[in-house]
Scaffold this active site. Structure first.
Site, short mmCIF file in Angstrom:
data_model
loop_
_atom_site.label_atom_id
_atom_site.label_comp_id
_atom_site.label_asym_id
_atom_site.label_seq_id
_atom_site.Cartn_x
_atom_site.Cartn_y
_atom_site.Cartn_z
N ASP A 1 49.79 157.75 -10.67
CA ASP A 1 49.36 156.91 -9.54
C ASP A 1 47.88 156.57 -9.71
O ASP A 1 47.03 157.02 -8.92
CB ASP A 1 49.61 157.65 -8.22
CG ASP A 1 49.23 156.82 -7.00
OD1 ASP A 1 49.17 155.58 -7.13
OD2 ASP A 1 49.00 157.41 -5.93
N ASP B 1 42.82 165.17 -10.82
CA ASP B 1 42.00 164.03 -10.44
C ASP B 1 40.58 164.24 -10.97
O ASP B 1 40.12 165.38 -11.09
CB ASP B 1 41.97 163.85 -8.93
CG ASP B 1 41.55 162.45 -8.52
OD1 ASP B 1 42.44 161.60 -8.31
OD2 ASP B 1 40.33 162.19 -8.44
N PHE C 1 46.14 161.54 -11.34
CA PHE C 1 45.36 160.73 -10.40
C PHE C 1 45.81 161.08 -8.98
O PHE C 1 46.11 160.21 -8.17
CB PHE C 1 45.54 159.23 -10.67
CG PHE C 1 45.32 158.81 -12.10
CD1 PHE C 1 44.04 158.61 -12.60
CD2 PHE C 1 46.41 158.63 -12.95
CE1 PHE C 1 43.85 158.22 -13.92
CE2 PHE C 1 46.22 158.25 -14.27
CZ PHE C 1 44.95 158.04 -14.76
N ARG D 1 56.37 157.99 -2.00
CA ARG D 1 56.19 159.44 -2.05
C ARG D 1 57.48 160.15 -1.64
O ARG D 1 57.88 161.16 -2.24
CB ARG D 1 55.03 159.86 -1.15
CG ARG D 1 53.66 159.42 -1.67
CD ARG D 1 52.54 160.05 -0.88
NE ARG D 1 52.16 159.29 0.28
CZ ARG D 1 51.11 158.46 0.34
NH1 ARG D 1 50.36 158.25 -0.73
NH2 ARG D 1 50.80 157.81 1.44
N CYS E 1 48.49 149.46 -8.82
CA CYS E 1 48.11 148.91 -7.52
C CYS E 1 47.20 147.69 -7.65
O CYS E 1 46.58 147.27 -6.69
CB CYS E 1 47.43 149.98 -6.65
SG CYS E 1 45.90 150.63 -7.37
#
Length: 399
Positions: free
Chosen positions: A300, A251, A229, A213, A340
């Site tokens: 993300d 989101d 996201f 970040r 991720c």
């Protein structure tokens, strides 16, 4: 006496390479009496000692190793040593105001995660054997922090992950201390957040992206930014704090968007950082049709795959969002993109982003490649511990 687990001949290759797990199909036999969750000795097929771990026949990961020394007792002093080592490591490598202080196998305490949010600890216990040591681990951690003048106000358990059922355990959550307000304020990269440790995702906040970040700050001054996201707004808020002219966070969760808006107000960024509840896959083509362009686009997403069986569909998802995002980046603008899921490994993720660029005739110039913050250490030979891949690219038109 501890029971003895003996490996099949030719098995245990991952274990011998430094890995922490023994699978059910690698075991020849278990001799001696034991209950699931007990510490057992582990030996190779020829009797060579491999160490000690805890056993659970309900799980395909039947043994999780605690030590490679078969003579080491797994007692209170052993737990204190493991916890102290984990805490001393964090003090060296990361901002400890909020960080992951125990990261399971990568801290040689398999199956348990503990996050520190300001003066609150959040615990997630995911394996039967380590659950027996849970309170000891917490107590040792509180003692270690107290020696450095850090007082823990409360402890909350978030052992509500479905993976516990694969261990034959129930999902549980609740206070492990006197009750406290579960909306906790933290500061990371000079950005303030409210963390919902009771109902937020996993332990309440994703600490692993801390320095990723921060890495976008240099790109965002005066920029028009799209954060996809966004969850509770972390990348969007970092862009705003870096001096972005306009930030849009998106989101699909109404709860996440509400929390993101609250965090924007907390940082006095509500005039420049706006959030919307939309499905990113639906929104990106709409923005393209409207002719929208951004200086910086951030992707993300949650893990699109949590098993090897769904990798093909995950690849399609990652390729789709990346090619859509590249179309929205101005010529010479920047794309930050990540995965991720440890099943979407470095090679496959890199290949997928490259395919997306070729499909939309964009040229990528890599600014940097990053992984998770060092409070989530990557233990070589424990492939699950290496899961976060994070790229920053300059996106250039072909001409």
């Amino acid at each position: 006496m501890n029971a003895v687990v003996t490996l099949k001949k030719g098995e245990g290759r991952s274990l011998k390479a430094g890995g922490p797990w023994i699978y059910d199909n690698e075991i020849a036999n278990v001799l001696g009496s034991f209950e699931d969750g007990d510490i057992v000795f582990v030996r190779d097929f020829d009797g060579y000692p491999m160490g000690r771990g805890f056993i659970n026949r309900n799980s395909k990961i039947t043994v999780r190793m605690m030590t490679r020394n078969i003579d080491t007792e797994i007692d209170k002093e052993f737990i204190r040593m493991r916890v102290k080592n984990a805490w001393e490591y964090r003090k060296k490598v990361v901002d400890i105001s909020s960080c992951r202080v125990i990261f399971g196998e990568a801290d040689f305490l398999p199956g348990i995660v503990i996050d520190k949010f300001a003066d609150i600890l959040v615990v997630q216990s995911l394996a039967l054997g380590i659950d027996r040591f849970k309170q000891q681990i917490i107590n040792c951690l509180i003692e270690c922090m107290a020696q450095d003048g850090i007082s823990v106000r409360g402890v909350y358990e978030r052992s509500d992950a479905k993976v516990r059922r694969q261990e034959g355990m129930e999902c549980v959550k609740g206070f492990l201390s006197e009750p406290f307000d579960t909306k906790v304020e933290i500061v990371e990269n000079d950005v303030h957040y409210y963390v919902d440790v009771k109902d937020g995702q996993k332990t309440g906040f994703f600490l692993d992206q801390k320095y990723n970040r921060k890495s976008i700050w240099k790109l965002c001054k005066g920029a028009r930014v799209l954060d996809c996201f966004t969850h509770t707004g972390s990348f969007a808020l970092n862009a705003g704090m870096a001096g972005a002219a306009e930030v849009t966070g998106v989101d699909a969760s109404e709860l996440a968007v509400a929390q993101a808006e609250e965090n924007a107000c907390l940082n006095h960024l509500e005039d420049r950082v706006k959030f919307f509840c939309r499905d990113v896959f639906e929104l990106l083509p709409e923005l393209e049709k409207q002719g929208e362009k951004y200086d910086v686009v951030i992707l993300d997403p949650p893990a699109f795959t949590k098993s090897r069986n769904s990798i093909k569909n995950a690849v399609k998802g990652y390729r789709e969002i990346n090619l859509r995002a590249m179309k929205l980046v101005k010529d010479g603008g920047y794309l930050a993109t990540c995965s991720c899921s440890h099943f979407m490994d470095y090679e496959l993720f890199t290949q997928t982003v490259g395919q997306a660029a070729r499909n939309v005739h964009k040229r990528l110039r890599q600014v940097e490649y990053r992984t998770q913050a060092p409070d989530h250490p990557i233990l070589w030979a424990a492939e699950d511990s290496y899961y976060l891949k994070f790229y920053i690219f300059q996106v250039c038109d072909e001409k």
